[in-house]
Every structure is written in C-alpha cells, then in structure tokens.
Design a protein around this motif. Structure first.
Motif, PDB file in Angstrom:
ATOM      1  N   ALA A   1       1.051  -1.289   0.169  1.00 46.09           N
ATOM      2  CA  ALA A   1      -0.199  -0.303  -0.215  1.00 46.09           C
ATOM      3  C   ALA A   1       1.089   1.619  -0.411  1.00 46.09           C
ATOM      4  CB  ALA A   1      -0.958  -0.002   1.277  1.00 46.09           C
ATOM      5  N   ALA A   2       1.515   1.004   0.782  1.00 51.26           N
ATOM      6  CA  ALA A   2       2.897   2.330   0.951  1.00 51.26           C
ATOM      7  C   ALA A   2       3.279   2.434  -0.502  1.00 51.26           C
ATOM      8  CB  ALA A   2       4.343   2.579   1.991  1.00 51.26           C
ATOM      9  N   MET A   3       4.039   1.379  -1.162  1.00 50.58           N
ATOM     10  CA  MET A   3       4.675   1.535  -2.762  1.00 50.58           C
ATOM     11  C   MET A   3       3.133   2.152  -3.364  1.00 50.58           C
ATOM     12  SD  MET A   3       7.335  -1.096  -3.177  1.00 50.58           S
ATOM     13  CE  MET A   3       6.203  -2.527  -3.541  1.00 50.58           C
ATOM     14  N   LEU A   4       2.489   1.490  -3.368  1.00 52.22           N
ATOM     15  CA  LEU A   4       1.427   2.384  -4.461  1.00 52.22           C
ATOM     16  C   LEU A   4       1.161   3.624  -4.295  1.00 52.22           C
ATOM     17  CD1 LEU A   4      -1.586  -0.196  -4.506  1.00 52.22           C
ATOM     18  CD2 LEU A   4      -0.324  -0.251  -6.225  1.00 52.22           C
ATOM     19  N   GLU A   5       0.981   3.906  -3.162  1.00 48.16           N
ATOM     20  CA  GLU A   5       0.794   5.789  -2.434  1.00 48.16           C
ATOM     21  C   GLU A   5       2.518   6.551  -3.235  1.00 48.16           C
ATOM     22  OE1 GLU A   5      -0.920   9.092  -2.014  1.00 48.16           O
ATOM     23  OE2 GLU A   5      -1.870   6.959  -1.578  1.00 48.16           O
ATOM     24  N   ARG A   6       3.138   6.115  -3.170  1.00 43.42           N
ATOM     25  CA  ARG A   6       4.148   6.592  -3.153  1.00 43.42           C
ATOM     26  C   ARG A   6       4.440   6.707  -5.381  1.00 43.42           C
ATOM     27  NH1 ARG A   6       7.423   3.700   1.067  1.00 43.42           N
ATOM     28  NH2 ARG A   6       7.447   2.366  -0.596  1.00 43.42           N
TER      29      ARG A   6
END
Length: 340
Positions: A68-73
């Motif tokens: 989820a954090a990678m998608l947001e970045r």
C-alpha cells in the motif's frame, strides 16, 4: 549518454546485494529519472530477516502495508514511462493491477534472474506485463512471451589495465544446496595441486553458527563480501568457480562476470555450452557430483572473445534491451560443440 532524457522509471527489486542499485545507476547514466523500491517490507530485510519471519505473527500484514505504501508513493511520482520489476515474488495480482491503474501510460517490464522451475507460481502473473525477459534459455523456449536476455557484468569488472594474478581459483557466493560439499572438494584438490584459492560462502548467522559448532564451514561467513572487494578478488584470479543451483538452467551473474573480466571459468552449469561466448579453452564444465580441477585448463591460454560478444553482456547493453531501446542479441550459439 542521454537516450532516456526526461523519461521516468520505477524499478522494483528484491534487494539482491546491490545489483539493483547498479541497475538504477545505469538507467540514470542514460538520462532517466529513477525511483527504486524493494519488494520486501523494511522489517523483513537484512541479516535478521529469517528470525523476524519466524517470530512475527503478522508477516502478511507487513506485506500488505508495504504494498500500500509503494502504491501511494507511485501515485505521487506523476506520469511514469517505465515500470521494471525484478522477479516480483512478493507482488500479488492486486498490487500489479492497482499499479497499472495508477500508471496507465507506463510500459511494464518483468525481468527474471531465477528459473521458473523454482518459482512456477510466477508464470501466470507474467500476463500482467507488457514484456517479460528471462535469464534462462529454457524458460524463453518453453514459456510464450518470454524473451531471453542473460544477466550482465558491471563496468568495474571490465578494466583495460592488467591486474597481477595472485589467486588461481576464486569462488564467492551464497551458501545453498550442495555448494559447501562442492567447495570442500575443490579446496582439497587445489591444496593437493599446490593451487592458491579464495573461497567465500555467505549465509545467515544461525546457519554459520551451526556449521561452526559442528566443526565445519571453514569458508562460510555471515555477511556477503562487499562488491568492491569481490571485484578485486575476481580481477586478481586466474579462474572463477561457478556452482549454480541444480534447478537453474540460466547463467549466473558470476558466469557472465567472467566475460567482462576476461577470466577463465570452471562451472557445473553444462548449459553454458549453448551460449555464444563459450570456448572450451576459457570455460571448463565440471561434474556437479564430483567436480574435478583440470590443471592443464588453468595453465592453458585463453581465447580472446570478439568485442561485440563481450559488449552484449555488459550492464549498458542489458539496460538498453530491458527498456526497449535495443533488441536483445542472439545469445545462443548456432555452432554448439564446434568452438575452437
């Protein structure tokens, strides 16, 4: 070079030593903006990662949060031109679909430096990519849409200046499968023949401790050798020992690095004879069950490879192929068995 000027690339790797950092640096040297991600959550990286996986009750939760954090970045990066995924074992279908929705204009490319025989679950997922490259000629032949693109040597290993040879035979690699038994056998042979060796197997601290308690693992260490030291050992060696995983038919990074370093190779990977750089004077194929050093091979002259073949295996050529700037060469030899 500025072939990729103004292009933006997201590189997602597996944290394999510092090879992905070298890939990102090569993309940048071609003019691209590059963002690099590790598919592993921070808490599952490093020397203590195996212990954390055993003790943590929420490994899947860590993976979900990290994805989820990678998608947001990725959402904050703006429009990307390329998404390059190395292997992607920990990236599920939902993540790849979501990333495509976020970056609909990017070309999605997968590169595999492991054989599908070892990771068959990855095969179906490759339909989510625009292009799929593999280091394994068997996978390229058997899997629709897979293109053969062997691994690379880094520029540090391709030096014009001669380096004094102080080591007859060198092996640096991760401890897996039968490697320790094979290395022990080679060490004893080299000692009997009066050959100098540098042997370095890396593994986790727990495995190393168990080996030491059992009075074994003489050449086993709990940290990988830094790349700069590895380069120095390789260039100071007459020949490099290569012991690939028995389920793997692609050429290892170590095998390709001998092309750039202009060093002899002793390998248990018989498939190397299929490739265009194979010359019996330069490459000696060992029996994986009973690897045996041939002193005549070590002392015999090398055959100089054509410069165009050497360059095909460089990191620069790899980067251009994977990004679609150039098309991969025909790496497999049409004259197998007829080399000088």
């Amino acid at each position: 070079m500025t072939l990729l000027q103004s292009q933006k690339i997201l590189l997602i790797g597996i944290g394999f030593y510092d090879y992905e950092a070298a890939i990102a640096a090569e993309f940048r040297s071609l003019g691209a903006e590059v963002w690099a991600e590790n598919e592993q959550p921070p808490e599952l990286r490093g020397r203590l990662a195996p212990l954390r996986r055993r003790l943590s009750p929420d490994t899947e939760g860590a993976l979900r949060r990290h994805r989820a954090a990678m998608l947001e970045r990725a959402r904050l990066l703006g429009r990307l031109d390329h998404v390059v995924v190395i292997k992607g074992t920990l990236l599920d279908d939902d993540f790849l679909h979501a990333l495509r929705d976020i970056q609909p204009h990017a070309r999605f490319t997968a590169y595999h430096w492991d054989s599908m025989a070892r990771f068959p679950d990855l095969i179906r997922r490759q339909a989510l990519f625009d292009r799929v490259f593999t280091f394994d000629h068997a996978d390229a032949a058997s899997q629709p849409g897979f293109t053969l693109r062997p691994l690379f040597y880094r520029p540090e290993l391709h030096l014009a200046q001669p380096v004094e040879t102080t080591i007859d035979l060198c092996f640096v690699g991760w401890l897996h499968h039968e490697r320790l038994r094979q290395v022990d056998r080679i060490r004893e042979q080299a000692k009997a023949l009066g050959l100098s060796t540098f042997l370095y197997l890396s593994t986790g601290g727990w495995t190393r401790l168990k080996l030491r308690l059992g009075h074994g693992g003489r050449d086993v260490f709990s940290r990988p050798q830094p790349f700069a030291e590895y380069v120095g050992r390789t260039l100071a060696s007459r020949a490099i020992l290569d012991l690939p995983h028995p389920s793997q038919t692609g050429l290892t990074m170590r095998a390709i690095e001998t092309v750039g370093a202009n060093r002899k190779l002793l390998t248990t990977g018989a498939d190397i004879a299929k490739y265009n750089f194979y010359r019996p004077a330069n490459v000696h194929i060992l029996d994986p069950l009973e690897p045996t050093i041939d002193p005549a091979f070590l002392t015999g002259p090398m055959i100089k490879l054509p410069s165009e073949i050497v360059q095909q295996y460089s990191l620069r050529a790899w980067a251009l192929d994977v990004l679609g700037i150039t098309q991969p060469a025909d790496f497999l030899s049409s004259t197998v068995g007829n080399h000088a």
